[in-house]
Write a protein that holds these residues in place. Sequence first.
Motif, PDB file in Angstrom:
ATOM      1  N   TYR A 181       0.791  -1.227   0.000  1.00 25.40           N
ATOM      2  CA  TYR A 181       0.000   0.000   0.000  1.00 25.40           C
ATOM      3  C   TYR A 181       0.825   1.280   0.000  1.00 25.40           C
ATOM      4  CZ  TYR A 181      -3.675  -3.303   0.981  1.00 25.40           C
ATOM      5  OH  TYR A 181      -4.543  -4.367   0.893  1.00 25.40           O
ATOM      6  N   VAL A 182       2.122   1.180   0.198  1.00 26.93           N
ATOM      7  CA  VAL A 182       2.971   2.363   0.095  1.00 26.93           C
ATOM      8  C   VAL A 182       4.165   2.017  -0.801  1.00 26.93           C
ATOM      9  CG1 VAL A 182       2.304   3.296   2.340  1.00 26.93           C
ATOM     10  CG2 VAL A 182       4.248   1.742   2.210  1.00 26.93           C
ATOM     11  N   PRO A 183       4.612   2.956  -1.626  1.00 30.06           N
ATOM     12  CA  PRO A 183       5.709   2.678  -2.571  1.00 30.06           C
ATOM     13  C   PRO A 183       7.082   2.762  -1.919  1.00 30.06           C
ATOM     14  CG  PRO A 183       4.937   4.917  -2.861  1.00 30.06           C
ATOM     15  CD  PRO A 183       4.034   4.296  -1.826  1.00 30.06           C
ATOM     16  N   LEU A 184       7.309   1.945  -0.902  1.00 34.35           N
ATOM     17  CA  LEU A 184       8.588   1.931  -0.205  1.00 34.35           C
ATOM     18  C   LEU A 184       9.223   0.551  -0.316  1.00 34.35           C
ATOM     19  CD1 LEU A 184       7.541   3.835   3.056  1.00 34.35           C
ATOM     20  CD2 LEU A 184       8.740   4.783   1.077  1.00 34.35           C
ATOM     21  N   LYS A 185      10.536   0.492  -0.303  1.00 36.70           N
ATOM     22  CA  LYS A 185      11.262  -0.774  -0.406  1.00 36.70           C
ATOM     23  C   LYS A 185      12.438  -0.786   0.566  1.00 36.70           C
ATOM     24  CE  LYS A 185       8.828  -2.491  -3.835  1.00 36.70           C
ATOM     25  NZ  LYS A 185       7.982  -3.703  -3.673  1.00 36.70           N
ATOM     26  N   ASP A 186      12.908  -1.987   0.836  1.00 35.75           N
ATOM     27  CA  ASP A 186      14.150  -2.215   1.573  1.00 35.75           C
ATOM     28  C   ASP A 186      14.222  -1.404   2.870  1.00 35.75           C
ATOM     29  OD1 ASP A 186      14.852  -3.913  -0.517  1.00 35.75           O
ATOM     30  OD2 ASP A 186      15.735  -2.271  -1.666  1.00 35.75           O
ATOM     31  N   GLN A 187      15.300  -0.596   3.030  1.00 33.77           N
ATOM     32  CA  GLN A 187      15.539   0.084   4.300  1.00 33.77           C
ATOM     33  C   GLN A 187      14.461   1.119   4.612  1.00 33.77           C
ATOM     34  OE1 GLN A 187      17.665  -0.756   6.514  1.00 33.77           O
ATOM     35  NE2 GLN A 187      17.259   0.897   7.961  1.00 33.77           N
ATOM     36  N   GLU A 188      13.956   1.818   3.585  1.00 33.20           N
ATOM     37  CA  GLU A 188      12.897   2.805   3.829  1.00 33.20           C
ATOM     38  C   GLU A 188      11.628   2.114   4.335  1.00 33.20           C
ATOM     39  OE1 GLU A 188      13.522   6.808   1.186  1.00 33.20           O
ATOM     40  OE2 GLU A 188      12.240   5.235   0.374  1.00 33.20           O
ATOM     41  N   LEU A 189      11.294   0.967   3.771  1.00 33.43           N
ATOM     42  CA  LEU A 189      10.114   0.232   4.222  1.00 33.43           C
ATOM     43  C   LEU A 189      10.296  -0.229   5.669  1.00 33.43           C
ATOM     44  CD1 LEU A 189       7.396  -1.150   3.705  1.00 33.43           C
ATOM     45  CD2 LEU A 189       8.662  -3.107   2.780  1.00 33.43           C
ATOM     46  N   HIS A 190      11.480  -0.746   5.974  1.00 25.59           N
ATOM     47  CA  HIS A 190      11.772  -1.192   7.344  1.00 25.59           C
ATOM     48  C   HIS A 190      11.685  -0.019   8.313  1.00 25.59           C
ATOM     49  CE1 HIS A 190      13.506  -3.487  10.600  1.00 25.59           C
ATOM     50  NE2 HIS A 190      14.489  -2.619  10.725  1.00 25.59           N
ATOM     51  N   SER A 191      12.239   1.126   7.917  1.00 25.03           N
ATOM     52  CA  SER A 191      12.205   2.318   8.765  1.00 25.03           C
ATOM     53  C   SER A 191      10.769   2.779   8.997  1.00 25.03           C
ATOM     54  CB  SER A 191      13.015   3.446   8.113  1.00 25.03           C
ATOM     55  OG  SER A 191      12.910   4.637   8.860  1.00 25.03           O
ATOM     56  N   PHE A 192       9.951   2.744   7.953  1.00 25.12           N
ATOM     57  CA  PHE A 192       8.541   3.171   8.070  1.00 25.12           C
ATOM     58  C   PHE A 192       7.794   2.289   9.070  1.00 25.12           C
ATOM     59  CE2 PHE A 192       4.085   2.993   6.811  1.00 25.12           C
ATOM     60  CZ  PHE A 192       3.764   4.342   6.711  1.00 25.12           C
ATOM     61  N   VAL A 193       7.995   0.976   8.971  1.00 27.88           N
ATOM     62  CA  VAL A 193       7.316   0.043   9.871  1.00 27.88           C
ATOM     63  C   VAL A 193       7.757   0.270  11.315  1.00 27.88           C
ATOM     64  CG1 VAL A 193       7.067  -2.391  10.501  1.00 27.88           C
ATOM     65  CG2 VAL A 193       6.926  -1.696   8.105  1.00 27.88           C
ATOM     66  N   MET A 194       9.064   0.447  11.526  1.00 30.27           N
ATOM     67  CA  MET A 194       9.587   0.634  12.872  1.00 30.27           C
ATOM     68  C   MET A 194       9.112   1.955  13.482  1.00 30.27           C
ATOM     69  SD  MET A 194      11.250  -2.083  13.586  1.00 30.27           S
ATOM     70  CE  MET A 194      12.147  -1.573  15.043  1.00 30.27           C
ATOM     71  N   ARG A 195       9.019   2.994  12.663  1.00 32.49           N
ATOM     72  CA  ARG A 195       8.633   4.309  13.164  1.00 32.49           C
ATOM     73  C   ARG A 195       7.149   4.402  13.496  1.00 32.49           C
ATOM     74  NH1 ARG A 195      11.366   9.178  12.172  1.00 32.49           N
ATOM     75  NH2 ARG A 195      13.536   8.952  11.537  1.00 32.49           N
TER      76      ARG A 195
END
Length: 246
Positions: free
Chosen positions: A190-204
Motif C-alpha cells: 500500500y505504500v511505494p517503499l522498499k528495503d531500508q525505507e520500508l523497514h524504517s517506516f514500519v519501525m517508526r
Amino acid sequence: MFRWGFVLIFSLLASFAYAQQHTQEGIVYENKTHVALAGINIENLNGKFKTQTDKQGRFIIQAKMSDMLVFNGFGYKADTVVVTDLHAREFYLDPLQHMLNEVEINGKGAANSAAFFVPKDPQFHNQTMNYQRDVDRPGASGAIKGGINLRVWSNKKTENDAKKKELEAKNDKITAQIQQAFSKESIEKYVPLKDQELHSFVMRYSPDIETFTSEDFNLALYINKCYKEFVKLPAEERLKTSIFGN
C-alpha cells in the motif's frame, strides 16, 4: 449548417445521458461502526474499470446492471457485489482484525489459545479448575477420573494476579494483530517503499496498543497519514529505524 449543429448537440446530450445511466455511486462504510472508509479499491470485473473511495468514503464507477463490483482495502475482507440497480447506495466491509481472536503470542511464539484454555469457576473468585486424575495408585494412567479440584480460599492478591495475567494475555493478542497488520509484507502493498525505507517506516509508525484499540482508529487512514509525514523527512532520516538514531 443549423441541421448539423442540432445533430451534434443531440449526440452530445445522448452520450452524456448514456454515461449518467451507466455509473454506480456509493459510500463505503466499516460494518457495525459505520465509519466511512477512504482508500478502498473498487473494480468492475465486467468492464475492468477501477476507482478508489475519497476521504468521505465516496466513489463513482462505470457500471451497468448485472456487473460485478469487487471492494478491497487494507485491513478489510474483500467483498463482491452484483449491481441490481444504479441508484446511489451504501456498502459495508468487515475488518480483518476480527479474524485474529484465536491467535495468542507467548514467550515461545504463536499458538492456538483454545489448546491452552483453562476453565474458571466464577463462583469461586475465578479460580482455575483442575480435573482429578488417576495418579495416586501403582500403575496409574494419569487419565481424568471425574470431578474437579478447587481451592476454596481466595484473597485479593490472587484475584489481582489473575486480572494482571488476563490483561497481559489480552495485550499479547492485540500486539499480534498489530504485528500482522503492520508487517513489511502487508505495508509494501500500500505504500511505494522498499528495503531500508520500508523497514524504517514500519519501525517508526507501528501503532501502540492504545492507538490501535481506540474507537476512532482506522488503519487505512492511519497509514496514509503516516506516509505523508514520512515522505517529508530528509532522505537520510527516512533510512533510520528510530527517531533516536540508526
